[in-house]
Design a protein around this motif. Structure first.
Motif, mmCIF file in Angstrom:
data_model
loop_
_atom_site.group_PDB
_atom_site.id
_atom_site.type_symbol
_atom_site.label_atom_id
_atom_site.label_comp_id
_atom_site.label_asym_id
_atom_site.label_seq_id
_atom_site.Cartn_x
_atom_site.Cartn_y
_atom_site.Cartn_z
ATOM 1 N N GLY A 1 0.810 -1.214 0.000
ATOM 2 C CA GLY A 1 0.000 0.000 0.000
ATOM 3 C C GLY A 1 0.843 1.264 0.000
ATOM 4 O O GLY A 1 2.057 1.241 -0.177
ATOM 5 N N PHE A 2 0.188 2.382 0.209
ATOM 6 C CA PHE A 2 0.866 3.672 0.138
ATOM 7 C C PHE A 2 1.667 3.994 1.388
ATOM 8 O O PHE A 2 2.680 4.661 1.324
ATOM 9 C CB PHE A 2 -0.143 4.793 -0.134
ATOM 10 C CG PHE A 2 -0.746 4.715 -1.499
ATOM 11 C CD1 PHE A 2 0.005 5.025 -2.617
ATOM 12 C CD2 PHE A 2 -2.056 4.310 -1.673
ATOM 13 C CE1 PHE A 2 -0.530 4.948 -3.890
ATOM 14 C CE2 PHE A 2 -2.609 4.228 -2.943
ATOM 15 C CZ PHE A 2 -1.844 4.544 -4.061
ATOM 16 N N LYS A 3 1.195 3.532 2.551
ATOM 17 C CA LYS A 3 1.905 3.811 3.796
ATOM 18 C C LYS A 3 2.823 2.647 4.131
ATOM 19 O O LYS A 3 2.431 1.489 4.017
ATOM 20 C CB LYS A 3 0.909 4.069 4.928
ATOM 21 C CG LYS A 3 0.080 5.324 4.695
ATOM 22 C CD LYS A 3 -0.850 5.586 5.838
ATOM 23 C CE LYS A 3 -1.642 6.866 5.574
ATOM 24 N NZ LYS A 3 -2.542 7.168 6.671
ATOM 25 N N LYS A 4 4.031 2.954 4.538
ATOM 26 C CA LYS A 4 5.046 1.949 4.845
ATOM 27 C C LYS A 4 5.407 2.046 6.319
ATOM 28 O O LYS A 4 5.736 3.133 6.809
ATOM 29 C CB LYS A 4 6.315 2.173 4.008
ATOM 30 C CG LYS A 4 6.093 2.488 2.542
ATOM 31 C CD LYS A 4 5.472 1.354 1.794
ATOM 32 C CE LYS A 4 5.386 1.713 0.308
ATOM 33 N NZ LYS A 4 4.300 1.092 -0.361
ATOM 34 N N TYR A 5 5.360 0.885 7.028
ATOM 35 C CA TYR A 5 5.636 0.875 8.458
ATOM 36 C C TYR A 5 6.536 -0.288 8.857
ATOM 37 O O TYR A 5 6.517 -1.343 8.225
ATOM 38 C CB TYR A 5 4.331 0.731 9.253
ATOM 39 C CG TYR A 5 3.420 1.920 9.158
ATOM 40 C CD1 TYR A 5 3.661 3.063 9.905
ATOM 41 C CD2 TYR A 5 2.316 1.905 8.318
ATOM 42 C CE1 TYR A 5 2.825 4.166 9.828
ATOM 43 C CE2 TYR A 5 1.466 2.999 8.234
ATOM 44 C CZ TYR A 5 1.728 4.122 8.997
ATOM 45 O OH TYR A 5 0.904 5.202 8.919
ATOM 46 N N MET A 6 7.310 -0.096 9.922
ATOM 47 C CA MET A 6 8.046 -1.184 10.566
ATOM 48 C C MET A 6 8.316 -0.781 12.009
ATOM 49 O O MET A 6 8.364 0.409 12.333
ATOM 50 C CB MET A 6 9.346 -1.533 9.831
ATOM 51 C CG MET A 6 10.414 -0.482 9.863
ATOM 52 S SD MET A 6 11.995 -0.901 9.043
ATOM 53 C CE MET A 6 11.638 -2.185 7.931
ATOM 54 N N PHE A 7 8.431 -1.792 12.863
ATOM 55 C CA PHE A 7 8.698 -1.463 14.259
ATOM 56 C C PHE A 7 10.201 -1.474 14.507
ATOM 57 O O PHE A 7 10.963 -2.123 13.799
ATOM 58 C CB PHE A 7 7.939 -2.388 15.214
ATOM 59 C CG PHE A 7 8.583 -3.713 15.494
ATOM 60 C CD1 PHE A 7 9.370 -3.890 16.614
ATOM 61 C CD2 PHE A 7 8.386 -4.787 14.644
ATOM 62 C CE1 PHE A 7 9.951 -5.115 16.875
ATOM 63 C CE2 PHE A 7 8.952 -6.013 14.898
ATOM 64 C CZ PHE A 7 9.743 -6.178 16.020
ATOM 65 N N ILE A 8 10.620 -0.707 15.505
ATOM 66 C CA ILE A 8 12.028 -0.633 15.886
ATOM 67 C C ILE A 8 12.232 -1.613 17.033
ATOM 68 O O ILE A 8 11.705 -1.416 18.130
ATOM 69 C CB ILE A 8 12.407 0.793 16.323
ATOM 70 C CG1 ILE A 8 12.134 1.780 15.189
ATOM 71 C CG2 ILE A 8 13.867 0.842 16.768
ATOM 72 C CD1 ILE A 8 12.277 3.230 15.574
ATOM 73 N N PRO A 9 12.979 -2.709 16.784
ATOM 74 C CA PRO A 9 13.153 -3.707 17.849
ATOM 75 C C PRO A 9 14.056 -3.215 18.973
ATOM 76 O O PRO A 9 15.021 -2.485 18.750
ATOM 77 C CB PRO A 9 13.770 -4.904 17.129
ATOM 78 C CG PRO A 9 14.347 -4.371 15.882
ATOM 79 C CD PRO A 9 13.634 -3.103 15.549
ATOM 80 N N GLN A 10 13.710 -3.638 20.177
ATOM 81 C CA GLN A 10 14.501 -3.343 21.364
ATOM 82 C C GLN A 10 14.479 -4.598 22.232
ATOM 83 O O GLN A 10 13.493 -5.333 22.221
ATOM 84 C CB GLN A 10 13.901 -2.159 22.120
ATOM 85 C CG GLN A 10 14.710 -1.675 23.296
ATOM 86 C CD GLN A 10 16.075 -1.179 22.892
ATOM 87 O OE1 GLN A 10 16.994 -1.968 22.764
ATOM 88 N NE2 GLN A 10 16.204 0.103 22.677
ATOM 89 N N ILE A 11 15.560 -4.849 22.962
ATOM 90 C CA ILE A 11 15.562 -5.988 23.876
ATOM 91 C C ILE A 11 15.987 -5.536 25.269
ATOM 92 O O ILE A 11 16.655 -4.513 25.430
ATOM 93 C CB ILE A 11 16.450 -7.153 23.390
ATOM 94 C CG1 ILE A 11 17.916 -6.768 23.369
ATOM 95 C CG2 ILE A 11 16.006 -7.667 22.042
ATOM 96 C CD1 ILE A 11 18.837 -7.952 23.107
ATOM 97 N N SER A 12 15.582 -6.338 26.248
ATOM 98 C CA SER A 12 15.955 -6.101 27.633
ATOM 99 C C SER A 12 16.153 -7.448 28.300
ATOM 100 O O SER A 12 15.329 -8.349 28.125
ATOM 101 C CB SER A 12 14.852 -5.319 28.342
ATOM 102 O OG SER A 12 15.187 -5.105 29.694
ATOM 103 N N THR A 13 17.228 -7.583 29.064
ATOM 104 C CA THR A 13 17.486 -8.850 29.748
ATOM 105 C C THR A 13 16.585 -8.978 30.967
ATOM 106 O O THR A 13 16.248 -7.989 31.620
ATOM 107 C CB THR A 13 18.959 -8.971 30.183
ATOM 108 O OG1 THR A 13 19.263 -7.904 31.072
ATOM 109 C CG2 THR A 13 19.886 -8.926 28.999
ATOM 110 N N ILE A 14 16.210 -10.204 31.261
ATOM 111 C CA ILE A 14 15.375 -10.476 32.429
ATOM 112 C C ILE A 14 16.249 -10.820 33.627
ATOM 113 O O ILE A 14 16.026 -10.349 34.726
ATOM 114 C CB ILE A 14 14.380 -11.617 32.142
ATOM 115 C CG1 ILE A 14 13.398 -11.167 31.069
ATOM 116 C CG2 ILE A 14 13.646 -12.035 33.410
ATOM 117 C CD1 ILE A 14 12.460 -12.250 30.603
#
Length: 145
Positions: A37-50
């Motif tokens: 489609g016309f709009k392009k999206y992606m998430f920015i990955p982040q991690i955190s240790t438990i």
């Protein structure tokens, strides 16, 4: 629901793996662009240790874009840092979307096309912006080296 930086909310997924003694590890998360489609999206990955009490930490090593997984891909690589243990150790981490700057531009590319108007060839340059979003498809790869 995960809350970080005191007020930012995000969905998350939990992962675990066994760390072997005297080995080094990297976690690579590839976020795939939702480019239909016309709009392009992606998430920015982040991690955190438990398991922070076990002196196991992650350090962001690199962030880069490519087309390695098909569509435009945001790759982030973390090094796992821990002391040299004499036995295998369970390592747990959370993967979540960095929602600090939602819906802001994170990548821009140019696409070219052409058209004819009154038998005149007209090149058309279209800038495409990819924006950050809450969710998306991703691939997680853990490397031992």
């Amino acid at each position: 629901m995960l809350i970080y930086n005191d007020s930012i909310k995000s969905n998350y997924q939990k992962f675990s793996l066994e760390l072997k003694p005297n080995k080094k590890y990297k976690i690579k998360v590839s976020s795939l662009c939702n480019c239909a489609g016309f709009k392009k999206y992606m998430f920015i990955p982040q991690i955190s240790t438990i398991n922070k009490n076990d002196n196991i930490f992650t350090k962001l090593d690199s962030t880069y874009f490519n087309y390695e997984k098909g569509p435009l891909t945001l790759n982030r690589v973390w090094n796992i840092q821990f002391d040299n243990r004499t036995k295998n150790t369970k390592f747990e981490f959370l993967l979540f979307s960095d929602n600090t700057n939602l819906f802001e531009k994170i990548y821009k590319f140019i696409t070219n096309t052409a058209g004819f108007v009154n038998n005149v060839f007209i090149p058309i340059v279209i800038p495409i912006n990819v924006k950050s979003t809450l969710v998306g498809k991703f691939v997680v790869k853990v490397e031992e080296y």
